[in-house]
Scaffold this active site. Structure first.
Site, PDB file in Angstrom:
ATOM      1  N   LYS A  32       0.812  -1.231   0.000  1.00  0.00           N
ATOM      2  CA  LYS A  32       0.000   0.000   0.000  1.00  0.00           C
ATOM      3  C   LYS A  32       0.841   1.274   0.000  1.00  0.00           C
ATOM      4  O   LYS A  32       0.394   2.334   0.418  1.00  0.00           O
ATOM      5  CB  LYS A  32      -0.987   0.027   1.184  1.00  0.00           C
ATOM      6  CG  LYS A  32      -1.923  -1.124   1.202  1.00  0.00           C
ATOM      7  CD  LYS A  32      -2.814  -1.124  -0.028  1.00  0.00           C
ATOM      8  CE  LYS A  32      -2.966  -2.513  -0.561  1.00  0.00           C
ATOM      9  NZ  LYS A  32      -3.385  -2.546  -1.955  1.00  0.00           N
ATOM     10  N   GLY A  48       2.228   2.413  -2.873  1.00  0.00           N
ATOM     11  CA  GLY A  48       2.248   2.992  -4.220  1.00  0.00           C
ATOM     12  C   GLY A  48       2.904   2.079  -5.240  1.00  0.00           C
ATOM     13  O   GLY A  48       3.381   2.539  -6.277  1.00  0.00           O
ATOM     14  N   THR A  49       2.868   0.785  -4.967  1.00  0.00           N
ATOM     15  CA  THR A  49       3.486  -0.210  -5.855  1.00  0.00           C
ATOM     16  C   THR A  49       2.944  -0.103  -7.284  1.00  0.00           C
ATOM     17  O   THR A  49       3.715  -0.151  -8.255  1.00  0.00           O
ATOM     18  CB  THR A  49       3.177  -1.632  -5.319  1.00  0.00           C
ATOM     19  OG1 THR A  49       3.230  -1.611  -3.895  1.00  0.00           O
ATOM     20  CG2 THR A  49       4.132  -2.656  -5.873  1.00  0.00           C
ATOM     21  N   THR A  50       1.633   0.024  -7.402  1.00  0.00           N
ATOM     22  CA  THR A  50       0.999   0.063  -8.725  1.00  0.00           C
ATOM     23  C   THR A  50       1.529   1.258  -9.524  1.00  0.00           C
ATOM     24  O   THR A  50       1.787   1.158 -10.726  1.00  0.00           O
ATOM     25  CB  THR A  50      -0.542   0.198  -8.552  1.00  0.00           C
ATOM     26  OG1 THR A  50      -0.964  -0.697  -7.523  1.00  0.00           O
ATOM     27  CG2 THR A  50      -1.267  -0.106  -9.834  1.00  0.00           C
ATOM     28  N   TRP A  51       1.706   2.356  -8.853  1.00  0.00           N
ATOM     29  CA  TRP A  51       2.237   3.569  -9.480  1.00  0.00           C
ATOM     30  C   TRP A  51       3.693   3.358  -9.912  1.00  0.00           C
ATOM     31  O   TRP A  51       4.075   3.647 -11.040  1.00  0.00           O
ATOM     32  CB  TRP A  51       2.125   4.726  -8.475  1.00  0.00           C
ATOM     33  CG  TRP A  51       2.366   6.095  -9.033  1.00  0.00           C
ATOM     34  CD1 TRP A  51       2.319   6.471 -10.343  1.00  0.00           C
ATOM     35  CD2 TRP A  51       2.682   7.271  -8.275  1.00  0.00           C
ATOM     36  NE1 TRP A  51       2.585   7.820 -10.444  1.00  0.00           N
ATOM     37  CE2 TRP A  51       2.807   8.332  -9.196  1.00  0.00           C
ATOM     38  CE3 TRP A  51       2.859   7.520  -6.909  1.00  0.00           C
ATOM     39  CZ2 TRP A  51       3.107   9.633  -8.784  1.00  0.00           C
ATOM     40  CZ3 TRP A  51       3.151   8.815  -6.511  1.00  0.00           C
ATOM     41  CH2 TRP A  51       3.281   9.849  -7.426  1.00  0.00           C
ATOM     42  N   HIS A 105       7.335  -7.429  -1.988  1.00  0.00           N
ATOM     43  CA  HIS A 105       7.245  -6.719  -0.702  1.00  0.00           C
ATOM     44  C   HIS A 105       8.232  -7.342   0.303  1.00  0.00           C
ATOM     45  O   HIS A 105       8.169  -7.056   1.496  1.00  0.00           O
ATOM     46  CB  HIS A 105       5.842  -6.851  -0.108  1.00  0.00           C
ATOM     47  CG  HIS A 105       4.735  -6.241  -0.910  1.00  0.00           C
ATOM     48  ND1 HIS A 105       4.765  -4.966  -1.406  1.00  0.00           N
ATOM     49  CD2 HIS A 105       3.510  -6.740  -1.266  1.00  0.00           C
ATOM     50  CE1 HIS A 105       3.619  -4.702  -2.041  1.00  0.00           C
ATOM     51  NE2 HIS A 105       2.854  -5.760  -1.971  1.00  0.00           N
ATOM     52  N   ARG A 136       6.153   5.175   1.864  1.00  0.00           N
ATOM     53  CA  ARG A 136       5.017   6.098   1.986  1.00  0.00           C
ATOM     54  C   ARG A 136       4.749   6.388   3.456  1.00  0.00           C
ATOM     55  O   ARG A 136       5.065   5.555   4.324  1.00  0.00           O
ATOM     56  CB  ARG A 136       3.781   5.438   1.344  1.00  0.00           C
ATOM     57  CG  ARG A 136       2.600   6.346   1.199  1.00  0.00           C
ATOM     58  CD  ARG A 136       1.404   5.622   0.570  1.00  0.00           C
ATOM     59  NE  ARG A 136       0.338   6.559   0.262  1.00  0.00           N
ATOM     60  CZ  ARG A 136      -0.881   6.206  -0.130  1.00  0.00           C
ATOM     61  NH1 ARG A 136      -1.180   4.940  -0.278  1.00  0.00           N
ATOM     62  NH2 ARG A 136      -1.790   7.123  -0.376  1.00  0.00           N
ATOM     63  N   SER A 162      -4.988   3.136   3.708  1.00  0.00           N
ATOM     64  CA  SER A 162      -5.098   2.437   2.426  1.00  0.00           C
ATOM     65  C   SER A 162      -5.288   0.933   2.650  1.00  0.00           C
ATOM     66  O   SER A 162      -6.113   0.283   2.008  1.00  0.00           O
ATOM     67  CB  SER A 162      -3.835   2.715   1.603  1.00  0.00           C
ATOM     68  OG  SER A 162      -3.944   2.165   0.332  1.00  0.00           O
ATOM     69  N   ARG A 222      -7.791   3.726  -5.241  1.00  0.00           N
ATOM     70  CA  ARG A 222      -8.818   4.264  -4.345  1.00  0.00           C
ATOM     71  C   ARG A 222      -8.854   5.775  -4.510  1.00  0.00           C
ATOM     72  O   ARG A 222      -9.702   6.328  -5.169  1.00  0.00           O
ATOM     73  CB  ARG A 222      -8.531   3.845  -2.897  1.00  0.00           C
ATOM     74  CG  ARG A 222      -9.660   4.164  -1.926  1.00  0.00           C
ATOM     75  CD  ARG A 222      -9.303   3.738  -0.519  1.00  0.00           C
ATOM     76  NE  ARG A 222      -8.164   4.473   0.024  1.00  0.00           N
ATOM     77  CZ  ARG A 222      -8.259   5.612   0.705  1.00  0.00           C
ATOM     78  NH1 ARG A 222      -9.431   6.141   0.956  1.00  0.00           N
ATOM     79  NH2 ARG A 222      -7.166   6.224   1.161  1.00  0.00           N
TER      80      ARG A 222
HETATM   81  S1  PPS Z   1      -0.284  -3.105  -3.344  1.00  0.00           S
HETATM   82  O1  PPS Z   1      -1.437  -3.984  -3.057  1.00  0.00           O
HETATM   83  O2  PPS Z   1       0.699  -3.134  -2.246  1.00  0.00           O
HETATM   84  O3  PPS Z   1       0.315  -3.385  -4.636  1.00  0.00           O
HETATM   85  O4  PPS Z   1      -0.914  -1.637  -3.381  1.00  0.00           O
HETATM   86  P1  PPS Z   1      -0.107  -0.325  -3.753  1.00  0.00           P
HETATM   87  O5  PPS Z   1      -0.199  -0.112  -5.220  1.00  0.00           O
HETATM   88  O6  PPS Z   1       1.224  -0.340  -3.126  1.00  0.00           O
HETATM   89  O7  PPS Z   1      -0.928   0.795  -2.998  1.00  0.00           O
HETATM   90  C1  PPS Z   1      -2.226   1.192  -3.366  1.00  0.00           C
HETATM   91  C2  PPS Z   1      -2.283   2.678  -3.101  1.00  0.00           C
HETATM   92  O8  PPS Z   1      -1.633   3.382  -4.187  1.00  0.00           O
HETATM   93  C3  PPS Z   1      -2.586   4.246  -4.812  1.00  0.00           C
HETATM   94  N1  PPS Z   1      -2.305   4.336  -6.244  1.00  0.00           N
HETATM   95  C4  PPS Z   1      -1.728   5.404  -6.821  1.00  0.00           C
HETATM   96  N2  PPS Z   1      -1.268   6.563  -6.321  1.00  0.00           N
HETATM   97  C5  PPS Z   1      -0.734   7.455  -7.197  1.00  0.00           C
HETATM   98  N3  PPS Z   1      -0.659   7.252  -8.517  1.00  0.00           N
HETATM   99  C6  PPS Z   1      -1.126   6.104  -9.075  1.00  0.00           C
HETATM  100  N4  PPS Z   1      -1.054   5.913 -10.372  1.00  0.00           N
HETATM  101  C7  PPS Z   1      -1.677   5.124  -8.204  1.00  0.00           C
HETATM  102  N5  PPS Z   1      -2.204   3.890  -8.398  1.00  0.00           N
HETATM  103  C8  PPS Z   1      -2.585   3.430  -7.207  1.00  0.00           C
HETATM  104  C9  PPS Z   1      -3.915   3.593  -4.513  1.00  0.00           C
HETATM  105  O9  PPS Z   1      -4.990   4.469  -4.707  1.00  0.00           O
HETATM  106  C10 PPS Z   1      -3.699   3.206  -3.062  1.00  0.00           C
HETATM  107  O10 PPS Z   1      -3.652   4.318  -2.189  1.00  0.00           O
HETATM  108  P2  PPS Z   1      -4.933   4.913  -1.461  1.00  0.00           P
HETATM  109  O11 PPS Z   1      -4.401   5.855  -0.430  1.00  0.00           O
HETATM  110  O12 PPS Z   1      -5.687   3.780  -0.856  1.00  0.00           O
HETATM  111  O13 PPS Z   1      -5.713   5.630  -2.504  1.00  0.00           O
END
Ligand code: PPS
Length: 336
Positions: A79, A81-84, A143, A166, A174, A302
């Site tokens: 949580k 910002g992995t996806t980012w 992770h 983060r 999150s 989210r």
């Molecule tokens: S995981 O399950 O660990 O892979 O999740 P992870 O991606 O690390 O965390 C999810 C949070 O990242 C936010 N998110 C983003 N933030 C900025 N830019 C982009 N493109 C993006 N994509 C996903 C996502 O909304 C989650 O944060 P929260 O605070 O819940 O919104």
């Protein structure tokens, strides 16, 4: 796939107890365990807590993975910002192969499919998968804490690691939302509905890959000792000064932006493509399902903002986290 079908696939993915080998069950029986708020039990392995499904992948990864000299590892605490990060790094390193156009892979594929998790994707189904088909440089994500990474990666002088960290207050919020999204009406034991419980577990370090502070600090210390190998990035900094950090990230990955690329506005285009607003509104991320886990792609999106903790954590909780957890554990190390 309907949401019920997706849920039942995800259930199968998470609940691996029935499919564990006798060898692995024996190994689990030697570890301290705790009733988890997310999943049946958490197990303590080398100082960190894991759900059995994750631990099985970690053990297989450690046993069979052979790094190549150009491998890149994207490492985060869940949580953070992995996806980012996956979206950004995929776009940066593949920008010649996949220019930013309508048919860019991110427009049709969730970032978790483009850059696979080691323990929950690659080593989840197979004990020793064949990785020969992967293009170079290979990019993986995980992770896994520093001390649990295979020695071959820790000692490699050429592999690169990007660690994204983060604000833990936003991680807790999150995580809480994520767990509740995965919860199904009939299986309430899969997750807690109380943010207080998520918060207390986090403070005690007893959630998946916890304790957070040790996870983050180990990578931070390593990045200070070996900045050419480990690039330590903060979600909040990336939000505040995206171009500067994107530039540094590309340089660290040995593919710096040329002045022509800079002048053409490529950095802004990358940020726009990988922005929360763009990715979360794509059909694939609104209604798609991850093939390896059955999870809805939408659970990874989210708000994508900093500071939502202010809407969820009480003053008392914040005080506890700052004073007891952060300052106590991080003080004296120069980490802000
Ligand atoms: S995981 O399950 O660990 O892979 O999740 P992870 O991606 O690390 O965390 C999810 C949070 O990242 C936010 N998110 C983003 N933030 C900025 N830019 C982009 N493109 C993006 N994509 C996903 C996502 O909304 C989650 O944060 P929260 O605070 O819940 O919104």
């Amino acid at each position: 796939m309907t949401s019920d079908e997706s849920f039942s696939r995800m259930q199968k993915y998470l609940n691996v107890e029935d499919t564990l080998s006798q060898e692995f069950k024996t190994f689990l029986s030697t570890l301290p365990k705790i009733k988890g708020s997310f999943g049946p039990y958490g197990y303590l392995y080398e100082g960190f807590w894991y759900f059995p499904m994750i631990l099985r992948g970690i053990v297989a990864f450690r046993r069979h993975f052979h790094p190549q000299s150009s491998d890149i590892f994207l490492i985060t605490y869940p949580k953070s910002g992995t996806t980012w990060l996956k979206s950004l790094v995929f776009t940066i390193i593949n920008r010649h192969r996949f220019p930013i156009e309508a048919n860019h892979p991110l427009n049709t594929t969730n970032a978790h499919q483009l850059i696979p998790f080691l323990e929950t994707h690659i080593y989840h189904k197979e004990e020793n998968p064949n990785l020969d088909h992967l293009p170079f440089p290979r990019v993986f994500s995980t992770h896994i804490p520093w001390t649990t990474l295979p020695e071959s990666i820790r000692n490699s002088s050429t592999c690169k690691i990007v660690y994204l960290c983060r604000n833990p207050k936003d991680i807790i919020v999150s995580l809480w939302h994520f767990q509740n999204k995965l919860m199904h009406d009939e299986t309430k034991e899969m997750a807690t509905n109380s943010i207080l419980e998520t918060f207390e577990n986090f403070c005690q370090g007893v959630n998946d890959y916890g304790p957070f502070w040790r996870h983050m600090l180990d990578y931070w210390k390593q990045s200070k000792e070996n900045p050419d190998k480990i690039y330590f990035l903060k979600y909040e900094d990336m939000k505040e000064q995206p171009s500067m950090h994107l530039r540094r990230l590309a340089k660290f990955l040995d593919c710096p932006f040329s002045s022509d690329e800079e002048e053409s506005g490529l950095l802004e285009d990358i940020m726009k493509l990988c922005s929360f607003e763009n990715l979360s509104n794509l059909e694939i991320n609104k209604n798609g399902v991850l093939s390896y886990s059955g999870m809805q792609s939408s659970v990874f999106f989210r708000q994508g903002k900093t500071g939502d903790w202010k809407n969820h954590l009480s003053d008392e909780m914040v005080q506890k986290l700052i004073n007891v957890i952060c300052e106590d554990k991080l003080s004296g190390l120069g980490f802000n």
